[in-house]
Scaffold this motif. Structure first.
Motif, PDB file in Angstrom:
ATOM      1  N   ASP A 211      46.286   9.905  41.275  1.00  0.00           N
ATOM      2  CA  ASP A 211      45.115   9.683  42.124  1.00  0.00           C
ATOM      3  C   ASP A 211      45.576   9.333  43.534  1.00  0.00           C
TER       4      ASP A 211
ATOM      5  N   MET B  22      43.642   7.638  46.032  1.00  0.00           N
ATOM      6  CA  MET B  22      43.236   6.296  46.442  1.00  0.00           C
ATOM      7  C   MET B  22      43.508   5.321  45.305  1.00  0.00           C
TER       8      MET B  22
ATOM      9  N   GLU C 292      45.820   6.411  37.715  1.00  0.00           N
ATOM     10  CA  GLU C 292      44.396   6.467  38.095  1.00  0.00           C
ATOM     11  C   GLU C 292      43.792   5.092  37.863  1.00  0.00           C
ATOM     12  N   ASP C 293      43.137   4.563  38.893  1.00  0.00           N
ATOM     13  CA  ASP C 293      42.599   3.204  38.780  1.00  0.00           C
ATOM     14  C   ASP C 293      41.186   3.149  38.200  1.00  0.00           C
ATOM     15  N   GLU C 294      40.482   4.281  38.194  1.00  0.00           N
ATOM     16  CA  GLU C 294      39.150   4.265  37.572  1.00  0.00           C
ATOM     17  C   GLU C 294      39.349   4.387  36.068  1.00  0.00           C
TER      18      GLU C 294
ATOM     19  N   LYS D  71      38.060  15.876  43.229  1.00  0.00           N
ATOM     20  CA  LYS D  71      37.035  15.242  42.384  1.00  0.00           C
ATOM     21  C   LYS D  71      35.655  15.569  42.928  1.00  0.00           C
TER      22      LYS D  71
END
Ligand code: CA
Length: 226
Positions: free
Chosen positions: A53, A55, A9-11, A103
């Motif tokens: 995730d 994206m 997950e990039d966030e 989400k």
């Protein structure tokens, strides 16, 4: 032994939140923050489940799914997606994801999906065999008695794997010879006794109870001591 979950997950805030919640539930958690790191971690660390995730910078979650499935990796994958279109869900499942969570999601929902996937995977494809305080991982070939890592030779591992796959069933000497040593084994059939002795020495090195029992005149059985 706790399950290992890889979170890709990039966030950063969301990744941290998921990591903490999963750790609180007792899972071992590692985090990757882009697609390439995620794919590499999935291949190197053989997690028990991936929260992925969709994206991501680098390569997308969907592409990671496809690449893992192409190489035969069956790790359960839960896709996180901000998209709520039917066609996107289908694309995710087509790419080999086992489930998805849209989400924003509640942590309870994610945890329920995680539990369901781990349970289903263990029933369908028991990569990890467990009996009493003994566990064996077919992928990493690690064996634990409680928290103690046990080093086994290849044949000792094969013998224990066969016993663990058939708990509480009496396995005859012929069955064991055939499955562990192969049909064409021409050596001394006392080999089983020898290997059972090695295995017991290692499994009971800390005075643990006996799990591999002799059934006189027949063979062996994995069961708890009475
Ligand atoms: Ca993202």
């Amino acid at each position: 032994m706790a399950f290992h979950i890889l979170v890709v997950e990039d966030e950063a805030k969301l990744a941290k939140f998921i990591e903490l919640e999963l750790k609180y539930e007792g899972y071992n958690v590692s985090v990757a923050s882009d697609g390439f790191a995620g794919l590499a971690a999935a291949r190197e660390s053989h997690p028990d489940l991936i929260v992925l995730d969709w994206m991501l910078p680098g390569i997308s979650g969907l592409e990671i799914c496809r690449r893992l499935r192409t190489t035969g990796d069956k790790v359960p994958i839960i896709l996180l997606t901000a998209k709520d279109e039917i066609s996107d869900r289908v694309a995710g499942l087509d790419a080999g994801a086992d489930d998805y969570v849209v989400k924003p999601f509640s942590v309870e929902e994610l945890l329920a999906r995680v539990r369901a996937q781990l349970r289903r995977n263990q029933e369908e494809n028991p990569d990890r065999l467990e009996f009493a305080d003994l566990s064996l991982n077919r992928t990493t070939r690690e064996v634990y008695r409680g928290d103690r890592l046990i080093e086994l030779t290849a044949k000792e591992f094969d013998l224990l794997e066969y016993l663990l796959a058939h708990p509480r069933q009496v396995l005859t000497r012929d069955q064991i010879l055939e499955k562990v040593w192969g049909y064409d084994f021409m050596g001394d059939s006392n080999i089983i006794e020898v290997y059972v002795r090695y295995l017991r020495l290692k499994l009971e090195a800390n005075n643990e109870s006996r799990l591999v029992h002799t059934v006189r005149g027949v063979g062996y059985v994995l069961r708890e001591s009475q």
